[in-house]
Scaffold this motif. Sequence first.
Motif, PDB file in Angstrom:
ATOM      1  N   LEU A 108      52.818  65.039  34.987  1.00 10.41           N
ATOM      2  CA  LEU A 108      52.243  66.370  35.160  1.00 10.41           C
ATOM      3  C   LEU A 108      52.949  67.097  36.301  1.00 10.41           C
ATOM      4  N   PRO A 109      52.997  68.432  36.232  1.00 12.29           N
ATOM      5  CA  PRO A 109      53.584  69.169  37.352  1.00 12.29           C
ATOM      6  C   PRO A 109      52.692  69.014  38.584  1.00 12.29           C
ATOM      7  N   PRO A 110      53.256  69.152  39.762  1.00 10.64           N
ATOM      8  CA  PRO A 110      52.432  69.026  40.972  1.00 10.64           C
ATOM      9  C   PRO A 110      51.410  70.165  41.032  1.00 10.64           C
ATOM     10  N   PRO A 111      50.273  69.933  41.672  1.00  7.06           N
ATOM     11  CA  PRO A 111      49.264  70.995  41.787  1.00  7.06           C
ATOM     12  C   PRO A 111      49.800  72.168  42.595  1.00  7.06           C
ATOM     13  N   GLU A 112      49.315  73.352  42.262  1.00  8.10           N
ATOM     14  CA  GLU A 112      49.746  74.572  42.942  1.00  8.10           C
ATOM     15  C   GLU A 112      49.266  74.607  44.391  1.00  8.10           C
TER      16      GLU A 112
ATOM     17  N   PHE B  16      44.412  79.665  36.123  1.00  4.39           N
ATOM     18  CA  PHE B  16      43.029  79.876  35.718  1.00  4.39           C
ATOM     19  C   PHE B  16      42.815  81.217  35.024  1.00  4.39           C
ATOM     20  N   ALA B  17      43.899  81.901  34.657  1.00  3.49           N
ATOM     21  CA  ALA B  17      43.854  83.184  33.942  1.00  3.49           C
ATOM     22  C   ALA B  17      43.011  84.219  34.685  1.00  3.49           C
ATOM     23  N   LEU B  18      43.247  84.342  35.985  1.00  2.30           N
ATOM     24  CA  LEU B  18      42.525  85.305  36.804  1.00  2.30           C
ATOM     25  C   LEU B  18      43.347  86.583  36.938  1.00  2.30           C
ATOM     26  N   ALA B  19      42.668  87.705  37.065  1.00  7.33           N
ATOM     27  CA  ALA B  19      43.361  88.960  37.336  1.00  7.33           C
ATOM     28  C   ALA B  19      43.888  88.957  38.768  1.00  7.33           C
ATOM     29  N   ALA B  20      43.177  88.284  39.678  1.00  7.58           N
ATOM     30  CA  ALA B  20      43.607  88.179  41.080  1.00  7.58           C
ATOM     31  C   ALA B  20      42.863  87.037  41.751  1.00  7.58           C
ATOM     32  N   LEU B  21      43.512  86.464  42.753  1.00  3.65           N
ATOM     33  CA  LEU B  21      42.871  85.477  43.625  1.00  3.65           C
ATOM     34  C   LEU B  21      43.296  85.854  45.041  1.00  3.65           C
ATOM     35  N   ASP B  22      42.419  86.584  45.720  1.00  3.87           N
ATOM     36  CA  ASP B  22      42.744  87.115  47.041  1.00  3.87           C
ATOM     37  C   ASP B  22      42.461  86.133  48.172  1.00  3.87           C
ATOM     38  N   ARG B  23      41.582  85.179  47.930  1.00  2.00           N
ATOM     39  CA  ARG B  23      41.231  84.219  48.985  1.00  2.00           C
ATOM     40  C   ARG B  23      40.704  82.945  48.350  1.00  2.00           C
ATOM     41  N   LEU B  24      41.133  81.812  48.892  1.00  3.02           N
ATOM     42  CA  LEU B  24      40.587  80.512  48.523  1.00  3.02           C
ATOM     43  C   LEU B  24      40.676  79.636  49.751  1.00  3.02           C
ATOM     44  N   GLU B  25      39.521  79.193  50.215  1.00  2.24           N
ATOM     45  CA  GLU B  25      39.491  78.347  51.403  1.00  2.24           C
ATOM     46  C   GLU B  25      38.287  77.415  51.317  1.00  2.24           C
ATOM     47  N   ALA B  26      38.339  76.372  52.132  1.00  2.00           N
ATOM     48  CA  ALA B  26      37.233  75.416  52.157  1.00  2.00           C
ATOM     49  C   ALA B  26      37.163  74.737  53.511  1.00  2.00           C
ATOM     50  N   ASP B  27      35.957  74.375  53.886  1.00  2.00           N
ATOM     51  CA  ASP B  27      35.684  73.527  55.039  1.00  2.00           C
ATOM     52  C   ASP B  27      34.985  72.301  54.475  1.00  2.00           C
ATOM     53  N   TYR B  28      35.351  71.127  54.979  1.00  2.00           N
ATOM     54  CA  TYR B  28      34.742  69.918  54.419  1.00  2.00           C
ATOM     55  C   TYR B  28      34.844  68.763  55.406  1.00  2.00           C
ATOM     56  N   ASP B  29      34.037  67.762  55.149  1.00  2.00           N
ATOM     57  CA  ASP B  29      34.083  66.483  55.859  1.00  2.00           C
ATOM     58  C   ASP B  29      34.443  65.415  54.849  1.00  2.00           C
TER      59      ASP B  29
ATOM     60  N   GLU C  11      49.579  82.753  49.934  1.00  2.00           N
ATOM     61  CA  GLU C  11      49.767  83.749  48.879  1.00  2.00           C
ATOM     62  C   GLU C  11      50.425  83.182  47.620  1.00  2.00           C
ATOM     63  N   GLY C  12      51.525  82.457  47.760  1.00  2.00           N
ATOM     64  CA  GLY C  12      52.199  81.890  46.585  1.00  2.00           C
ATOM     65  C   GLY C  12      51.311  80.911  45.827  1.00  2.00           C
ATOM     66  N   GLU C  13      50.532  80.149  46.551  1.00  2.00           N
ATOM     67  CA  GLU C  13      49.601  79.205  45.921  1.00  2.00           C
ATOM     68  C   GLU C  13      48.508  79.956  45.160  1.00  2.00           C
TER      69      GLU C  13
END
Length: 174
Positions: free
Chosen positions: A3-7, A40-53, A30-32
């Motif tokens: 499989l290709p590497p994840p974005e 995911f066939a989105l018109a735009a993805l302006d932000r994606l972030e997470a905080d986790y333990d 931005e490139g990711e």
Amino acid sequence: MSLPPPEFSRPVRRDRIGPTTLGQSIAAEEGERVALARRFALAALDRLEADYDLIVEDGGVTARGRVRAVLAQSCVATAEPLAETIDAPFALRFVEEGAMAAADELEIDAEELDTIGYDGLIVDMGEAVAQTMALAMDPWPRAPGADQWLKERGVLSEEDAGPFAALKALKGKD
């Protein structure tokens, strides 16, 4: 075939995770985000972030946190871009793929965590967060005027096309 590497890959080595929590924050560049929007066939993805333990418990790795995203999906009827904001908690359990295959039966209850297989060496939190975002998105986004738009184009509603539509048409024809 591999499989290709994840974005959006944020690998965490298993030997760096202990029995106590390991707080982390990640954000897609931005490139990711562009590559994830395409996937995911989105018109735009302006932000994606997470905080986790991350912690090691019960023979696996557990991730608990919060995913936040600002995106736009296309309306399923009109294809008009619709803004969506996601701010959702998540709880994931990473289990070695060999251990998952060895399980005879999998029972899931309300307290169970979503389970993801991994190679026992590296947990990819970027990919896990991307998949969590995808599951949190509205599966059938509809613009406010979508029903009217469809009606104007001759598309029947569920009421008008359903199994009782013929009976409805007979009503009052005594």
